[in-house]
Design an enzyme around this catalytic site. Structure first.
Site, PDB file in Angstrom:
ATOM      1  N   GLY A 158      40.894  41.493  38.448  1.00 28.22           N
ATOM      2  CA  GLY A 158      40.600  42.543  39.405  1.00 28.22           C
ATOM      3  C   GLY A 158      40.244  41.926  40.741  1.00 28.22           C
ATOM      4  N   LYS A 159      39.828  42.774  41.656  1.00 33.22           N
ATOM      5  CA  LYS A 159      39.482  42.318  42.998  1.00 33.22           C
ATOM      6  C   LYS A 159      38.288  41.370  42.969  1.00 33.22           C
ATOM      7  CE  LYS A 159      38.483  44.213  47.599  1.00 33.22           C
ATOM      8  NZ  LYS A 159      38.255  45.463  48.379  1.00 33.22           N
ATOM      9  N   LYS A 183      33.952  38.177  31.459  1.00 39.37           N
ATOM     10  CA  LYS A 183      34.308  38.586  32.823  1.00 39.37           C
ATOM     11  C   LYS A 183      33.738  37.559  33.792  1.00 39.37           C
ATOM     12  CE  LYS A 183      33.681  42.478  36.049  1.00 39.37           C
ATOM     13  NZ  LYS A 183      33.108  43.851  36.197  1.00 39.37           N
ATOM     14  N   ASP A 193      34.353  54.307  40.121  1.00 37.13           N
ATOM     15  CA  ASP A 193      35.683  53.697  39.953  1.00 37.13           C
ATOM     16  C   ASP A 193      36.324  54.154  38.648  1.00 37.13           C
ATOM     17  OD1 ASP A 193      37.845  52.208  40.789  1.00 37.13           O
ATOM     18  OD2 ASP A 193      37.068  50.299  40.056  1.00 37.13           O
TER      19      ASP A 193
END
Length: 409
Positions: A119-120, A139, A227
């Site tokens: 992801g970003k 993560k 989100d």
């Protein structure tokens, strides 16, 4: 008039700090009204803005609120219809993530198996706990501000154990680079682009209901996800298990606070973000849910397919109509920039029936249309809350099955 007042007050204000504050206020009054390229709205003078910038949030002190608009009226702050005071009532250490002291675990307890996404702000791997041999998700966070990392950790800790919220197991960091990693429970999910076309009418009802459980819980804890989208909803279809993931953009809701509108993914951004209304609330998540739901029942993903943020508003206006958009803007004393207004144009509201075809008609019942219509509203105050949504007739079968299952246990 302003110049005269400035001269007189400057004579009497002998303190340099007072003179500086006065100068800021006078310059703000003298300056031409500054407009965003997207929106013209009320302008708040520098003296009204508290010196508190936390991840894009600005606290406005109501005792010093001075707003200048075309109508010379002060716009009342928009507040959430539910769970408004959660973080007002709770002690400061519940939401004060900047004061969080992270308890770091042992990075050597985990090994990376394979990359599963990026992801970003992070890269995501399937991993294994070398001690228990259990699968996990690792993560690895890209370089971001420490307070953003603390915010995500604090929110995940506060939501731990909530229904369908991904569970944070550990927080570790590399001894040399200091790169932090979040360790989560493993969910054997199927890519939504593969899964969604196979879902039955009941499957969609079931999974949206499960997602609403997660949203109502996080909202009840004073937290907006900000989100919600298919990429962040993990579904293990075999186990019929759903988890709401990626809390990196989540934020604590405080009534009267202005938030950064650069959140959510474009196709799921609520109108409030696209017209620069900063005092939004939990209802932002309900718009995103509505976009996701529309994509599922109409088999049109994404449902609102804008090429950029301005075009995103155009795509919404072509479905919900411009009369309704203007009513929303007028209610909150907002005005589109002429360039965006020209892009949006004029459109009548399109009936939901226009999106029904032979491929999706088995998924689109009258109650599904009614449910969708109560989510995709310009006015965030008019949208269903998560709890109201769970009580909708669309989920009658799901609620009945859940009640039956609980009785049999």
């Amino acid at each position: 008039m302003i110049d005269t007042l400035f001269f007189l007050f400057f004579l009497f204000f002998d303190s340099p700090l007072r003179r500086l504050l006065l100068l800021c206020a006078v310059l703000a009054l003298r300056a031409p009204t500054a407009h965003s390229p997207i929106l013209r709205s009320s302008i708040v003078t520098p003296t009204a803005r508290a010196v508190s910038e936390v991840s894009g949030c600005t606290t406005i002190d109501p005792d010093f609120l001075v707003e200048i608009s075309d109508s010379n009226q002060t716009r009342a702050m928009s507040k959430a219809r539910v769970y408004t005071e959660v973080n007002v009532i709770r002690p400061k250490d519940y939401w004060d993530y900047e004061s969080l002291i992270v308890q770091w675990g042992e990075q050597d307890d985990y090994e990376v198996v394979r990359k599963v996404g990026r992801g970003k702000y992070s890269e995501v791997f399937e991993g294994i706990n070398v001690n228990s041999k259990e699968k996990c998700i690792i993560k690895i966070l890209k370089p971001v501000k420490k307070k953003k990392i603390r915010r995500e950790i604090k929110i995940l800790q506060n939501l731990c154990g909530g229904p369908n919220i991904v569970k944070l197991l550990d927080v570790v960091r590399d001894q040399h680079s200091k790169t932090p990693s979040l360790i989560f429970e493993y969910v054997n999910s199927t890519d939504f682009k593969v899964l969604y076309p196979t879902l039955t009418d009941y499957d969609i009802r079931y999974y949206i209901y499960e997602l609403l459980k997660a949203l109502d819980f996080c909202h009840s804890q004073g937290i907006m996800h900000r989100d919600v989208k298919p990429h962040n909803v993990m579904i293990d279809h075999e186990l019929r298990k759903l988890r709401l993931i990626d809390w990196g953009l989540a934020e604590f809701y405080h009534p009267g606070k202005e938030y950064n509108v650069r959140v959510a993914s474009r196709y799921f951004k609520g109108p409030e973000l696209l017209v620069d209304l900063q005092d939004y609330d939990y209802s932002l998540d309900m718009w995103s849910l509505g976009c996701m739901f529309a994509g599922m029942i109409f088999r049109k993903e994404p449902f609102f397919y804008g090429h950029d943020n301005q075009d995103q508003l155009v795509k919404i206006a072509k479905v919900l109509g411009t009369d309704e958009l203007n009513a929303y803007l007028n209610k909150y004393q907002l005005e589109l920039d002429p360039q965006l207004e020209a892009l949006v144009g004029r459109h009548s509201r399109k009936p939901w029936s226009k999106f029904i075809n032979a491929d999706n008609q088995h998924l689109v019942s009258p109650e599904a249309i009614d449910f969708l219509d109560k989510l995709l509203r310009y006015d965030h105050q008019d949208r269903l809350t998560a709890k109201e949504a769970m009580a909708h007739a669309y989920f009658a079968q799901v609620r009945a099955a859940e009640t039956s299952r609980m009785r049999s246990q």
